[in-house]
Design a protein around this motif. Structure first.
Motif, PDB file in Angstrom:
ATOM      1  N   LEU A 121     -50.968  -9.127  30.374  1.00  0.00           N
ATOM      2  CA  LEU A 121     -50.420  -9.472  28.935  1.00  0.00           C
ATOM      3  C   LEU A 121     -51.517  -9.484  27.748  1.00  0.00           C
ATOM      4  CD1 LEU A 121     -48.079 -12.529  29.557  1.00  0.00           C
ATOM      5  CD2 LEU A 121     -47.567 -10.106  29.139  1.00  0.00           C
ATOM      6  N   ARG A 122     -52.733 -10.090  28.181  1.00  0.00           N
ATOM      7  CA  ARG A 122     -53.865  -9.788  27.564  1.00  0.00           C
ATOM      8  C   ARG A 122     -54.270  -8.448  27.258  1.00  0.00           C
ATOM      9  NH1 ARG A 122     -54.911 -14.931  29.501  1.00  0.00           N
ATOM     10  NH2 ARG A 122     -55.852 -14.093  31.455  1.00  0.00           N
ATOM     11  N   GLY A 170     -52.401  -5.754  27.114  1.00  0.00           N
ATOM     12  CA  GLY A 170     -51.338  -5.195  26.224  1.00  0.00           C
ATOM     13  C   GLY A 170     -51.508  -5.715  25.018  1.00  0.00           C
ATOM     14  N   THR A 171     -51.851  -7.018  24.552  1.00  0.00           N
ATOM     15  CA  THR A 171     -52.183  -7.530  23.150  1.00  0.00           C
ATOM     16  C   THR A 171     -53.274  -6.890  22.710  1.00  0.00           C
ATOM     17  OG1 THR A 171     -51.188  -9.736  23.704  1.00  0.00           O
ATOM     18  CG2 THR A 171     -52.645  -9.634  21.922  1.00  0.00           C
ATOM     19  N   GLU A 172     -54.322  -6.694  23.480  1.00  0.00           N
ATOM     20  CA  GLU A 172     -55.707  -5.903  23.047  1.00  0.00           C
ATOM     21  C   GLU A 172     -55.374  -4.636  22.461  1.00  0.00           C
ATOM     22  OE1 GLU A 172     -60.171  -4.896  24.258  1.00  0.00           O
ATOM     23  OE2 GLU A 172     -58.702  -6.149  25.511  1.00  0.00           O
ATOM     24  N   ARG A 202     -52.366  -3.522  21.471  1.00  0.00           N
ATOM     25  CA  ARG A 202     -51.440  -3.539  20.352  1.00  0.00           C
ATOM     26  C   ARG A 202     -52.267  -4.026  19.086  1.00  0.00           C
ATOM     27  NH1 ARG A 202     -48.252  -6.787  23.802  1.00  0.00           N
ATOM     28  NH2 ARG A 202     -46.866  -5.480  24.912  1.00  0.00           N
ATOM     29  N   ASN A 203     -53.219  -4.897  19.191  1.00  0.00           N
ATOM     30  CA  ASN A 203     -54.166  -5.308  17.898  1.00  0.00           C
ATOM     31  C   ASN A 203     -54.984  -4.203  17.459  1.00  0.00           C
ATOM     32  OD1 ASN A 203     -52.963  -7.516  18.280  1.00  0.00           O
ATOM     33  ND2 ASN A 203     -54.772  -8.840  19.181  1.00  0.00           N
ATOM     34  N   THR A 251     -47.775  -0.377  23.086  1.00  0.00           N
ATOM     35  CA  THR A 251     -47.915  -0.415  24.251  1.00  0.00           C
ATOM     36  C   THR A 251     -46.746  -1.372  24.858  1.00  0.00           C
ATOM     37  OG1 THR A 251     -50.531  -0.354  23.916  1.00  0.00           O
ATOM     38  CG2 THR A 251     -49.591  -1.610  26.145  1.00  0.00           C
ATOM     39  N   GLU A 252     -46.277  -1.016  26.141  1.00  0.00           N
ATOM     40  CA  GLU A 252     -45.422  -1.812  26.910  1.00  0.00           C
ATOM     41  C   GLU A 252     -46.195  -2.461  28.163  1.00  0.00           C
ATOM     42  OE1 GLU A 252     -41.352  -1.230  29.506  1.00  0.00           O
ATOM     43  OE2 GLU A 252     -41.898   0.392  27.981  1.00  0.00           O
ATOM     44  N   VAL A 253     -45.861  -3.757  28.180  1.00  0.00           N
ATOM     45  CA  VAL A 253     -46.261  -4.410  29.751  1.00  0.00           C
ATOM     46  C   VAL A 253     -45.353  -4.332  30.535  1.00  0.00           C
ATOM     47  CG1 VAL A 253     -47.382  -6.165  30.823  1.00  0.00           C
ATOM     48  CG2 VAL A 253     -48.290  -5.630  28.321  1.00  0.00           C
TER      49      VAL A 253
END
Length: 449
Positions: free
Chosen positions: A373-374, A376-378, A380-381, A386-388
């Motif tokens: 999840l982290r 994916g967040t990185e 997207r930021n 991005t899809e996880v």
């Protein structure tokens, strides 16, 4: 429990995700094109009062009315409301209603669904999106605005890369003036224009037959066809204007139409529209009776079977039902649902991935869910869609999922990679796979997109 049958509703299209993505991309191009010329968005209700919609030429047989399936005792389930069949008539009502709060010339674009109760067939839907631009003046509106509209359409269609196209232009005053010279009464003019507008579709013989069915003499109908045929599309723009100018003694209406058309053509050229992309065509009449001057239709040169993909014109009196103020306007509409459907069917718009995200983060170890999840967040930021993958599945099945949806890259990491503070980046297009440090993930992904 009995299941409801899944029966498609004729005339109400829906796209698969990969097709809807293409549709959204086209909508973005259109919206950006409108805004590039300074048009501001508005939205009007899906419903209008019935009298508004039929006030200026709406075909009552094609208008869907609103009613409830049931009503309270003493109530009528029927209403005086109906779904709008286009966006131009609601615009006239909107401008008349808000005229004291708008700045004129009022430049608006509107992208909404419309509904028409016509027979569903190829290229004809009952529910579809229209993309409209209009400019409304107060008391007057420069003819150069009529010239600007084709320039906007040219820019949009060029960006869509749909091949060569031609914006065909006419002025209804030319047709009305000539038809008046044949003693055709004004009471028949609206219906005559609707029939003439079908000339290219149904041919001369059937048009003559329909005109005679309205009460015109065969000789009169044949003169109309001869006039339209004598000034055919084989003439270039300057030749057409020269021929029309030589005929301006027909009457004042005809002469005014020719002068207006000349001004519009000069403006189109000044705006830099290449000659190959516009053409005077006297067969363009437009069937709706609110058009009063310039009219447009656009066709694809290599796909004339698609018919007009974009049309519109000038209307000087459309708001007259709602206000005594003179609010002339000009605009054009793209029936984008029909257009995209047919362009995809003909291969002019390519359908690709079923995802808007180019990157899939796979999940190999349930104990590392937080790390996935982290990641994916990185991404997207950093602005990378991005899809996880959140379900339990073998890596092979996750990669099958990625390939089926059309992801470009898959991020793969198990316990070993995390212990090295690294991940694998698999290019799903060429099959190449590299390892990189997690700290370099964003940079490496950006290099491969």
């Amino acid at each position: 429990m009995t299941k409801t049958k899944q029966i498609p509703i004729s005339g109400f299209p829906e796209f698969l995700p990969s097709e809807q993505i293409v549709f959204a991309q086209v909508m973005d191009i259109i919206r950006d094109g409108f805004e590039r010329y300074g048009f501001s968005p508005i939205e009007t209700p899906a419903v209008e009062r019935k009298e508004v919609l039929i006030s200026k030429g709406g075909n009552e047989k094609e208008i869907y009315t609103l009613s409830r399936l049931a009503a309270e005792k003493g109530e009528d389930p029927n209403t005086d409301l109906a779904l709008h069949f286009d966006l131009t008539v609601p615009l006239a009502r909107y401008v008349a209603q808000h005229k004291n709060m708008l700045t004129f010339p009022f430049r608006r674009y509107q992208i909404q669904k419309v509904w028409r109760g016509e027979r569903a067939q190829a290229g004809r839907s009952r529910e579809f999106y229209q993309c409209d631009i209009d400019v409304i003046g107060r008391n007057s509106l420069s003819l150069l605005t009529d010239a600007e509209i084709p320039s906007i359409i040219y820019q949009i269609f060029r960006e869509m890369k749909i091949g060569p196209f031609v914006i065909r232009i006419n002025n209804r005053k030319i047709l009305q003036g000539y038809f008046q010279s044949l003693d055709i009464p004004m009471t028949l003019m609206t219906e005559v224009m609707r029939v003439i507008d079908k000339l290219e579709k149904i041919g001369t013989e059937k048009v003559v037959h329909e005109l005679m069915g309205m009460g015109l003499e065969e000789a009169t109908a044949q003169k109309m066809m001869a006039f339209l045929g004598s000034l055919g599309t084989e003439l270039n723009t300057d030749e057409m204007l020269s021929q029309l100018t030589s005929m301006t003694e027909i009457n004042a209406q005809f002469s005014e139409g020719v002068k207006e058309l000349s001004v519009v053509i000069d403006g189109i050229r000044a705006l830099g529209l290449p000659e190959a992309f516009f053409q005077i065509d006297l067969r363009i009449a437009r069937g709706l009776d609110y058009y009063t001057g310039t009219v447009y239709e656009t066709i694809l040169v290599d796909h004339p079977n698609l018919g007009s993909i974009c049309s519109g014109g000038r209307y000087d009196e459309l708001a007259s039902l709602f206000t005594d103020d003179k609010l002339p306007g000009v605009g054009i509409s793209i029936g984008v649902t029909r257009l995209v459907q047919q362009l995809m069917a003909d291969g002019l718009l390519k359908v690709g991935a079923a995802t808007v995200a180019p990157v899939l983060v796979t999940a190999m170890d349930e104990n590392r869910t937080g790390d996935y999840l982290r990641l994916g967040t990185e991404l997207r930021n950093a602005g990378i869609a991005t899809e996880v993958y959140l379900e339990k599945a073998r890596l092979g099945n996750q990669l099958k999922y990625a390939n089926k949806k059309g992801f470009k890259l898959a991020i793969i990491a198990g316990e070993d990679e995390f212990l090295r503070n690294a991940v694998q980046i698999k290019d799903l297009v060429i099959g190449e796979q590299i390892e990189c440090a997690i700290t370099d993930l964003v940079q490496e992904v950006q290099k491969r997109l």
